[in-house]
Design a protein around this motif. Structure first.
Motif, PDB file in Angstrom:
ATOM      1  N   PRO A   1       9.935   5.588  -4.200  1.00 13.83           N
ATOM      2  CA  PRO A   1       9.321   6.324  -5.311  1.00 13.83           C
ATOM      3  C   PRO A   1       9.981   6.072  -6.668  1.00 13.83           C
ATOM      4  CG  PRO A   1      10.501   7.817  -3.849  1.00 13.83           C
ATOM      5  CD  PRO A   1      10.546   6.458  -3.222  1.00 13.83           C
ATOM      6  N   GLN A   2      11.266   5.715  -6.698  1.00 11.53           N
ATOM      7  CA  GLN A   2      11.925   5.480  -7.980  1.00 11.53           C
ATOM      8  C   GLN A   2      11.490   4.150  -8.592  1.00 11.53           C
ATOM      9  OE1 GLN A   2      13.830   6.145  -5.194  1.00 11.53           O
ATOM     10  NE2 GLN A   2      14.156   8.316  -5.594  1.00 11.53           N
ATOM     11  N   ASN A   3      11.382   3.132  -7.783  1.00  8.30           N
ATOM     12  CA  ASN A   3      11.032   1.791  -8.265  1.00  8.30           C
ATOM     13  C   ASN A   3       9.629   1.420  -7.818  1.00  8.30           C
ATOM     14  OD1 ASN A   3      13.643   1.578  -9.244  1.00  8.30           O
ATOM     15  ND2 ASN A   3      14.394   0.744  -7.328  1.00  8.30           N
ATOM     16  N   SER A   4       8.708   2.305  -8.037  1.00  4.61           N
ATOM     17  CA  SER A   4       7.360   2.104  -7.531  1.00  4.61           C
ATOM     18  C   SER A   4       6.588   1.108  -8.381  1.00  4.61           C
ATOM     19  CB  SER A   4       6.620   3.436  -7.504  1.00  4.61           C
ATOM     20  OG  SER A   4       5.298   3.234  -7.084  1.00  4.61           O
ATOM     21  N   ILE A   5       5.721   0.333  -7.727  1.00  2.00           N
ATOM     22  CA  ILE A   5       4.827  -0.553  -8.457  1.00  2.00           C
ATOM     23  C   ILE A   5       3.569   0.194  -8.871  1.00  2.00           C
ATOM     24  CG2 ILE A   5       5.668  -2.635  -7.344  1.00  2.00           C
ATOM     25  CD1 ILE A   5       3.122  -2.548  -5.603  1.00  2.00           C
TER      26      ILE A   5
ATOM     27  N   PHE B   1       0.823  -1.212   0.000  1.00  2.00           N
ATOM     28  CA  PHE B   1       0.000   0.000   0.000  1.00  2.00           C
ATOM     29  C   PHE B   1       0.859   1.265   0.000  1.00  2.00           C
ATOM     30  CE2 PHE B   1      -2.749   3.199   1.995  1.00  2.00           C
ATOM     31  CZ  PHE B   1      -3.836   3.131   1.149  1.00  2.00           C
ATOM     32  N   PHE B   2       1.944   1.249   0.770  1.00  2.00           N
ATOM     33  CA  PHE B   2       2.792   2.429   0.877  1.00  2.00           C
ATOM     34  C   PHE B   2       4.041   2.345   0.002  1.00  2.00           C
ATOM     35  CE2 PHE B   2       0.593   2.573   5.052  1.00  2.00           C
ATOM     36  CZ  PHE B   2      -0.055   3.771   4.861  1.00  2.00           C
ATOM     37  N   ALA B   3       4.051   1.494  -1.006  1.00  2.00           N
ATOM     38  CA  ALA B   3       5.240   1.315  -1.848  1.00  2.00           C
ATOM     39  C   ALA B   3       5.603   2.580  -2.604  1.00  2.00           C
ATOM     40  CB  ALA B   3       5.014   0.170  -2.833  1.00  2.00           C
ATOM     41  N   ASN B   4       4.626   3.367  -2.978  1.00  2.00           N
ATOM     42  CA  ASN B   4       4.906   4.594  -3.713  1.00  2.00           C
ATOM     43  C   ASN B   4       5.648   5.601  -2.838  1.00  2.00           C
ATOM     44  OD1 ASN B   4       4.882   6.208  -5.940  1.00  2.00           O
ATOM     45  ND2 ASN B   4       2.878   7.095  -5.508  1.00  2.00           N
ATOM     46  N   ARG B   5       5.356   5.634  -1.571  1.00  2.00           N
ATOM     47  CA  ARG B   5       6.046   6.549  -0.656  1.00  2.00           C
ATOM     48  C   ARG B   5       7.398   6.006  -0.208  1.00  2.00           C
ATOM     49  NH1 ARG B   5       3.392  11.437   0.680  1.00  2.00           N
ATOM     50  NH2 ARG B   5       1.214  11.135   0.167  1.00  2.00           N
TER      51      ARG B   5
ATOM     52  N   GLY C   1      -1.334   5.601 -14.227  1.00  2.00           N
ATOM     53  CA  GLY C   1      -2.437   5.314 -13.315  1.00  2.00           C
ATOM     54  C   GLY C   1      -2.915   3.878 -13.390  1.00  2.00           C
ATOM     55  N   ASP C   2      -2.097   2.978 -13.931  1.00  2.00           N
ATOM     56  CA  ASP C   2      -2.458   1.574 -14.051  1.00  2.00           C
ATOM     57  C   ASP C   2      -2.311   0.894 -12.697  1.00  2.00           C
ATOM     58  OD1 ASP C   2      -3.217  -0.796 -15.224  1.00  2.00           O
ATOM     59  OD2 ASP C   2      -1.166  -1.312 -15.792  1.00  2.00           O
ATOM     60  N   LEU C   3      -3.377   0.288 -12.219  1.00  2.00           N
ATOM     61  CA  LEU C   3      -3.369  -0.332 -10.898  1.00  2.00           C
ATOM     62  C   LEU C   3      -3.477  -1.851 -10.958  1.00  2.00           C
ATOM     63  CD1 LEU C   3      -5.772   2.148  -9.090  1.00  2.00           C
ATOM     64  CD2 LEU C   3      -3.300   2.051  -8.911  1.00  2.00           C
ATOM     65  N   THR C   4      -3.128  -2.462 -12.070  1.00  2.00           N
ATOM     66  CA  THR C   4      -3.292  -3.906 -12.181  1.00  2.00           C
ATOM     67  C   THR C   4      -2.293  -4.673 -11.325  1.00  2.00           C
ATOM     68  OG1 THR C   4      -1.933  -3.892 -14.179  1.00  2.00           O
ATOM     69  CG2 THR C   4      -4.315  -3.830 -14.474  1.00  2.00           C
ATOM     70  N   ILE C   5      -1.079  -4.175 -11.187  1.00  2.00           N
ATOM     71  CA  ILE C   5      -0.090  -4.867 -10.353  1.00  2.00           C
ATOM     72  C   ILE C   5      -0.495  -4.824  -8.873  1.00  2.00           C
ATOM     73  CG2 ILE C   5       2.316  -4.879  -9.573  1.00  2.00           C
ATOM     74  CD1 ILE C   5       3.078  -3.909 -12.387  1.00  2.00           C
ATOM     75  N   PRO C   6      -0.850  -3.661  -8.309  1.00  2.00           N
ATOM     76  CA  PRO C   6      -1.315  -3.666  -6.918  1.00  2.00           C
ATOM     77  C   PRO C   6      -2.587  -4.489  -6.724  1.00  2.00           C
ATOM     78  CG  PRO C   6      -0.771  -1.447  -7.569  1.00  2.00           C
ATOM     79  CD  PRO C   6      -0.691  -2.291  -8.790  1.00  2.00           C
ATOM     80  N   LEU C   7      -3.480  -4.484  -7.713  1.00  2.00           N
ATOM     81  CA  LEU C   7      -4.685  -5.310  -7.600  1.00  2.00           C
ATOM     82  C   LEU C   7      -4.327  -6.790  -7.504  1.00  2.00           C
ATOM     83  CD1 LEU C   7      -7.204  -3.634 -10.045  1.00  2.00           C
ATOM     84  CD2 LEU C   7      -7.550  -4.071  -7.627  1.00  2.00           C
ATOM     85  N   GLY C   8      -3.390  -7.228  -8.328  1.00  2.00           N
ATOM     86  CA  GLY C   8      -2.958  -8.624  -8.281  1.00  2.00           C
ATOM     87  C   GLY C   8      -2.270  -8.983  -6.974  1.00  2.00           C
ATOM     88  N   LEU C   9      -1.438  -8.070  -6.477  1.00  2.00           N
ATOM     89  CA  LEU C   9      -0.758  -8.331  -5.206  1.00  2.00           C
ATOM     90  C   LEU C   9      -1.740  -8.369  -4.041  1.00  2.00           C
ATOM     91  CD1 LEU C   9       2.419  -6.106  -5.634  1.00  2.00           C
ATOM     92  CD2 LEU C   9       2.287  -8.598  -5.705  1.00  2.00           C
ATOM     93  N   PHE C  10      -2.692  -7.436  -4.020  1.00  2.00           N
ATOM     94  CA  PHE C  10      -3.690  -7.446  -2.953  1.00  2.00           C
ATOM     95  C   PHE C  10      -4.589  -8.673  -3.045  1.00  2.00           C
ATOM     96  CE2 PHE C  10      -3.227  -2.660  -2.502  1.00  2.00           C
ATOM     97  CZ  PHE C  10      -2.567  -2.763  -1.288  1.00  2.00           C
ATOM     98  N   PHE C  11      -4.873  -9.130  -4.260  1.00  2.00           N
ATOM     99  CA  PHE C  11      -5.667 -10.339  -4.419  1.00  2.00           C
ATOM    100  C   PHE C  11      -4.916 -11.560  -3.877  1.00  2.00           C
ATOM    101  CE2 PHE C  11      -7.313 -13.922  -6.973  1.00  2.00           C
ATOM    102  CZ  PHE C  11      -8.631 -13.867  -6.564  1.00  2.00           C
ATOM    103  N   ALA C  12      -3.614 -11.623  -4.117  1.00  2.00           N
ATOM    104  CA  ALA C  12      -2.803 -12.724  -3.573  1.00  2.00           C
ATOM    105  C   ALA C  12      -2.752 -12.667  -2.049  1.00  2.00           C
ATOM    106  CB  ALA C  12      -1.399 -12.670  -4.156  1.00  2.00           C
ATOM    107  N   ILE C  13      -2.648 -11.463  -1.490  1.00  2.00           N
ATOM    108  CA  ILE C  13      -2.648 -11.317  -0.039  1.00  2.00           C
ATOM    109  C   ILE C  13      -4.002 -11.728   0.531  1.00  2.00           C
ATOM    110  CG2 ILE C  13      -2.473  -9.627   1.843  1.00  2.00           C
ATOM    111  CD1 ILE C  13      -0.458  -8.115   0.051  1.00  2.00           C
ATOM    112  N   ASP C  14      -5.083 -11.396  -0.183  1.00  2.00           N
ATOM    113  CA  ASP C  14      -6.425 -11.781   0.248  1.00  2.00           C
ATOM    114  C   ASP C  14      -6.571 -13.298   0.290  1.00  2.00           C
ATOM    115  OD1 ASP C  14      -8.660 -10.551   1.234  1.00  2.00           O
ATOM    116  OD2 ASP C  14      -9.646 -10.315  -0.708  1.00  2.00           O
ATOM    117  N   ILE C  15      -6.032 -13.983  -0.698  1.00  2.00           N
ATOM    118  CA  ILE C  15      -6.056 -15.449  -0.687  1.00  2.00           C
ATOM    119  C   ILE C  15      -5.217 -15.983   0.476  1.00  2.00           C
ATOM    120  CG2 ILE C  15      -5.313 -17.494  -1.985  1.00  2.00           C
ATOM    121  CD1 ILE C  15      -6.186 -16.022  -4.507  1.00  2.00           C
ATOM    122  N   GLY C  16      -4.129 -15.283   0.801  1.00  2.00           N
ATOM    123  CA  GLY C  16      -3.318 -15.668   1.950  1.00  2.00           C
ATOM    124  C   GLY C  16      -4.080 -15.579   3.256  1.00  2.00           C
TER     125      GLY C  16
END
Length: 103
Positions: free
Chosen positions: A31-35, A24-28, A41-56
């Motif tokens: 900032p250089q290697n942000s997901i 969630f705070f990766a951008n802060r 404004g593409d949020l598909t990578i964070p959506l996929g990561l949060f979905f994997a965490i949700d399955i966890g």
């Protein structure tokens, strides 16, 4: 050093919470290697990561329910259910934001 069967769901829950905060705070934090790409404004990578965490969280819930100690079972049911619902709400909001930002 081996972990007991009772400590695995609690440790997995704590690790998943920490990973969710890092994502969630990766951008802060990085900032250089942000997901979170700031230009597109593409949020598909964070959506996929949060979905994997949700399955966890579901896996941690199942592991916690299968233990024999009632305190671990109750902690697993309450904590993982709350975190699952909150993260699912965040995923829903991110999916809406991603669909609005797409051309």
């Amino acid at each position: 050093m081996s972990m007991s069967k009772e400590s695995k769901p609690i440790l997995l829950t704590v690790i998943l919470i920490a990973v969710a905060f890092v994502v969630f705070f990766a951008n802060r934090l990085l900032p250089q290697n942000s997901i979170f790409p700031s230009e597109t404004g593409d949020l598909t990578i964070p959506l996929g990561l949060f979905f994997a965490i949700d399955i966890g969280f579901i896996v941690a819930l199942v592991l916690g329910v299968r233990t024999k100690r009632p305190s671990v079972v109750w902690f697993s049911i309450i904590a993982n259910s709350i975190f699952f619902v909150l993260l699912s709400g965040l995923i829903f909001l991110l999916a809406i934001a991603n669909s609005i930002s797409e051309p």
